[in-house]
Design a protein around this motif. Structure first.
Motif, PDB file in Angstrom:
ATOM      1  N   ARG A  32     -48.545   5.352  20.850  1.00  0.00           N
ATOM      2  CA  ARG A  32     -48.381   5.643  19.427  1.00  0.00           C
ATOM      3  C   ARG A  32     -47.515   4.602  18.727  1.00  0.00           C
ATOM      4  NH1 ARG A  32     -51.186  10.172  19.556  1.00  0.00           N
ATOM      5  NH2 ARG A  32     -51.229  10.397  17.274  1.00  0.00           N
ATOM      6  N   ASP A  33     -47.774   3.356  19.058  1.00  0.00           N
ATOM      7  CA  ASP A  33     -47.090   2.231  18.439  1.00  0.00           C
ATOM      8  C   ASP A  33     -47.897   0.974  18.773  1.00  0.00           C
ATOM      9  OD1 ASP A  33     -45.244   0.735  17.031  1.00  0.00           O
ATOM     10  OD2 ASP A  33     -43.496   1.557  18.074  1.00  0.00           O
ATOM     11  N   ALA A  80     -55.069   8.704  13.202  1.00  0.00           N
ATOM     12  CA  ALA A  80     -53.736   9.320  13.207  1.00  0.00           C
ATOM     13  C   ALA A  80     -52.690   8.347  13.732  1.00  0.00           C
ATOM     14  CB  ALA A  80     -53.755  10.588  14.054  1.00  0.00           C
ATOM     15  N   VAL A  81     -53.037   7.621  14.786  1.00  0.00           N
ATOM     16  CA  VAL A  81     -52.109   6.640  15.342  1.00  0.00           C
ATOM     17  C   VAL A  81     -51.832   5.538  14.333  1.00  0.00           C
ATOM     18  CG1 VAL A  81     -51.826   4.858  17.110  1.00  0.00           C
ATOM     19  CG2 VAL A  81     -52.733   7.108  17.737  1.00  0.00           C
ATOM     20  N   ARG A 131     -51.791   5.613  11.140  1.00  0.00           N
ATOM     21  CA  ARG A 131     -50.851   6.075  10.106  1.00  0.00           C
ATOM     22  C   ARG A 131     -49.428   6.152  10.648  1.00  0.00           C
ATOM     23  NH1 ARG A 131     -55.633   8.614   8.337  1.00  0.00           N
ATOM     24  NH2 ARG A 131     -55.913   8.335   6.078  1.00  0.00           N
ATOM     25  N   GLU A 132     -49.274   6.649  11.852  1.00  0.00           N
ATOM     26  CA  GLU A 132     -47.942   6.718  12.458  1.00  0.00           C
ATOM     27  C   GLU A 132     -47.338   5.323  12.640  1.00  0.00           C
ATOM     28  OE1 GLU A 132     -47.735   9.050  16.023  1.00  0.00           O
ATOM     29  OE2 GLU A 132     -49.097  10.585  15.230  1.00  0.00           O
ATOM     30  N   VAL A 133     -48.160   4.385  13.093  1.00  0.00           N
ATOM     31  CA  VAL A 133     -47.664   3.029  13.306  1.00  0.00           C
ATOM     32  C   VAL A 133     -47.285   2.389  11.972  1.00  0.00           C
ATOM     33  CG1 VAL A 133     -48.296   0.715  14.105  1.00  0.00           C
ATOM     34  CG2 VAL A 133     -48.956   2.724  15.438  1.00  0.00           C
ATOM     35  N   GLU A 141     -46.194   3.916   9.302  1.00  0.00           N
ATOM     36  CA  GLU A 141     -44.920   4.502   8.870  1.00  0.00           C
ATOM     37  C   GLU A 141     -43.746   3.904   9.639  1.00  0.00           C
ATOM     38  OE1 GLU A 141     -45.525   8.658   9.373  1.00  0.00           O
ATOM     39  OE2 GLU A 141     -46.862   8.843   7.626  1.00  0.00           O
ATOM     40  N   LYS A 142     -43.933   3.675  10.930  1.00  0.00           N
ATOM     41  CA  LYS A 142     -42.884   3.033  11.719  1.00  0.00           C
ATOM     42  C   LYS A 142     -42.648   1.605  11.242  1.00  0.00           C
ATOM     43  CE  LYS A 142     -43.656   5.753  15.928  1.00  0.00           C
ATOM     44  NZ  LYS A 142     -44.127   5.731  17.338  1.00  0.00           N
TER      45      LYS A 142
END
Length: 396
Positions: free
Chosen positions: A101-102, A366-367, A369-371, A373-374
Motif C-alpha cells: 500500500r505504498d 484504492a491503493v 488513492r492511499e499512495v 494521500e501519502k
C-alpha cells in the motif's frame, strides 16, 4: 511525429475517472493478452492464412484440439479467451501493491512478488488447472525466483544477466496507474522495480511503459501526449525506436496497411531478427543501441488507431511475433486513455480464464488513492522543512 489532437477521436478520456481509467487499463491489458495469445510467434501472413483473414476477435488454439501436444505451443492452451503470463504477472504485482500500500521497489519484488509466485497455487488458464504461477511463467520470469530466492542476490541488481526482453515491461501497467498523471514518478518507480528482473533496454522499456500509462491517465490525454511523455523520458535505443516507429505510424490510420511499415521501422533496433522462433545470435543481449520490439510497436499502433481500443489491440494481435505482449501494452494504454473495452470480449475472457478482471482494478484504485494521500503528506512535510531552511516562502 504523431497524430494531432484534432485527428484523434473522442475516446471519452476527458470525462473518465481514475477508477474508469484503472479499470480500462487493466481489463484492457488482459483482453489484449488473451486475444494475442493464440497467434503469438507467427507472422501476419501466417495468421491471415490460418484464420482466413485478419483476426477480429477471440479465436481458438493455433493447432485446434491438438494444443496439448503440438509443439512449440504444448502444454499451453493458448486461445479461447485464456490469458497468459502477462496477465498473471500483472495481477501478481497488484497483489504486492495491495499488501504494501505504498510505492514499490526491487525489495518489494524480492519480499512479496517472489514468494507469491512460488508458494500460492492459483488457477492457470493455459494449463486448465490450479498450479503455482512459477510453473507457468517463462524462464526469464523464473529468473526472479532463481536469483532472489535461491541466489540471495541484491534485489536492485538481480536483473543483470537475464535475457533482455519484454518480461518486465509486460506487467508494469500497475506502476503507471499508481502514479497516474505523473509519468516521471512512474518511470523512476518502474526502473527500481524492474531492476530485480531485467537490465539494459528491457529495464528501460519497463520504465517507459509505466510512464506512458501514467501519461495516458491525465485528463485530456491523447496518443500524441502519451508518445511525447515516453520520448521525454526514454533513453538510448529505446527512445530512438519509439521515435522512428511513431514517425511511420502517424502516416497510417488503418492497421492493415501499417503492419509491414511498423515492422520495418523497428527492425533495426530489435535484436531477435526476422525469424521470431529462431532468434539471431545477438538476440536479447544488453545494448545501448537496441530496444525491445513490443513497446515501440504498441505505441505505434496506439497512434495508428487514434487511441481506439479495438483498433489498437486488433492491430497488435495481427502484427504477430510477440503479439500477446504487444496487445497487452496497447490494451493498457488505450484503456487508460478511456477508450471502452468491448464488453463481449471482457466477459468472454473473464469467464474462460476463470478470473475476476475487475477486482484487481478496484483494489489498485484504492491503493492509488492511499499512495497519493501519502505523497501529499510527504510533499507538504518537505515543503515545510525546506521553507524553514530559508527556501521559497521564508520571510526575512
Amino acid at each position: 511525429m504523431t497524430a494531432t489532437e484534432e485527428e484523434t477521436p473522442d475516446t471519452g478520456c476527458q470525462a473518465a475517472s481514475l477508477d474508469e481509467r484503472i479499470t480500462g487499463a487493466l481489463v484492457g491489458a488482459a483482453v489484449g493478452d488473451a486475444l494475442g495469445g493464440p497467434v503469438e510467434g507467427w507472422s501476419p501472413d501466417q495468421i491471415a492464412q490460418r484464420h482466413g483473414g485478419r483476426v477480429r476477435g477471440i479465436v481458438g488454439p493455433w493447432h485446434g484440439d491438438e494444443w496439448r501436444t503440438a509443439r512449440p505451443i504444448a502444454p499451453y492452451h493458448k486461445g479461447d479467451g485464456h490469458v497468459t503470463d502477462d496477465t498473471l504477472m500483472t495481477h501478481a504485482l497488484i497483489r504486492v501493491y495491495a499488501r504494501v500500500r505504498d510505492h514499490l521497489d526491487a525489495y518489494g519484488v524480492a519480499g512479496h512478488l517472489v514468494p507469491d509466485l512460488m508458494t500460492n497455487p492459483r488457477w492457470i488458464p493455459e494449463l486448465e488447472a490450479e498450479a503455482l504461477p512459477l510453473h507457468r511463467v517463462f524462464l526469464a520470469e523464473k529468473w526472479l525466483v532463481a536469483r532472489l530466492h535461491y541466489g540471495h542476490v541484491d534485489p536492485r541488481e538481480a536483473g543483470v544477466g537475464n535475457i533482455v526482453n519484454c518480461g518486465a515491461a509486460m506487467y508494469m501497467a500497475p506502476v503507471g496507474l499508481v502514479n497516474a498523471a505523473h509519468p516521471r514518478g512512474a518511470y523512476a518507480e518502474a526502473l527500481d522495480i524492474a531492476g530485480a528482473h531485467q537490465s539494459s533496454y528491457g529495464r528501460e522499456a519497463a520504465g517507459v511503459l509505466a510512464a506512458a500509462v501514467a501519461a495516458a491517465c491525465a485528463p485530456g490525454a491523447t496518443p500524441d501526449s502519451v508518445v511525447a511523455a515516453a520520448l521525454a523520458l526514454a533513453k538510448d535505443g529505446t527512445r530512438t525506436a519509439i521515435e522512428k516507429v511513431c514517425e511511420v505510424a502517424v502516416r497510417h490510420d488503418d492497421f492493415e496497411a501499417a503492419l509491414e511499415p511498423l515492422r520495418a521501422a523497428v527492425a533495426p533496433y530489435d535484436t531477435v531478427g526476422p525469424d521470431y522462433r529462431s532468434p539471431s545470435l545477438g538476440a536479447r543481449r544488453p545494448s545501448r543501441l537496441h530496444a525491445i520490439e513490443e513497446l515501440p510497436v504498441a505505441l505505434g499502433l496506439l497512434v495508428v488507431a487514434r487511441g481506439d481500443f479495438r483498433r489498437a489491440v486488433l492491430g497488435a494481435v495481427n502484427y504477430g511475433r510477440d503479439c500477446d505482449s504487444i496487445a497487452t501494452m496497447a490494451g493498457a494504454l488505450a484503456g487508460a486513455l478511456g477508450s471502452p473495452v468491448p464488453g463481449e470480449w471482457a466477459e468472454t475472457v473473464a469467464g474462460a480464464s476463470r478470473l475476476d478482471l475487475w477486482a484487481p482494478a478496484r483494489e489498485l484504485a484504492a491503493v492509488a488513492r492511499e499512495v497519493f494521500e501519502k505523497d501529499v503528506r510527504r510533499r507538504r512535510a518537505h515543503e515545510r522543512a525546506f521553507t524553514a531552511m530559508g527556501g521559497p516562502g521564508c520571510s526575512d
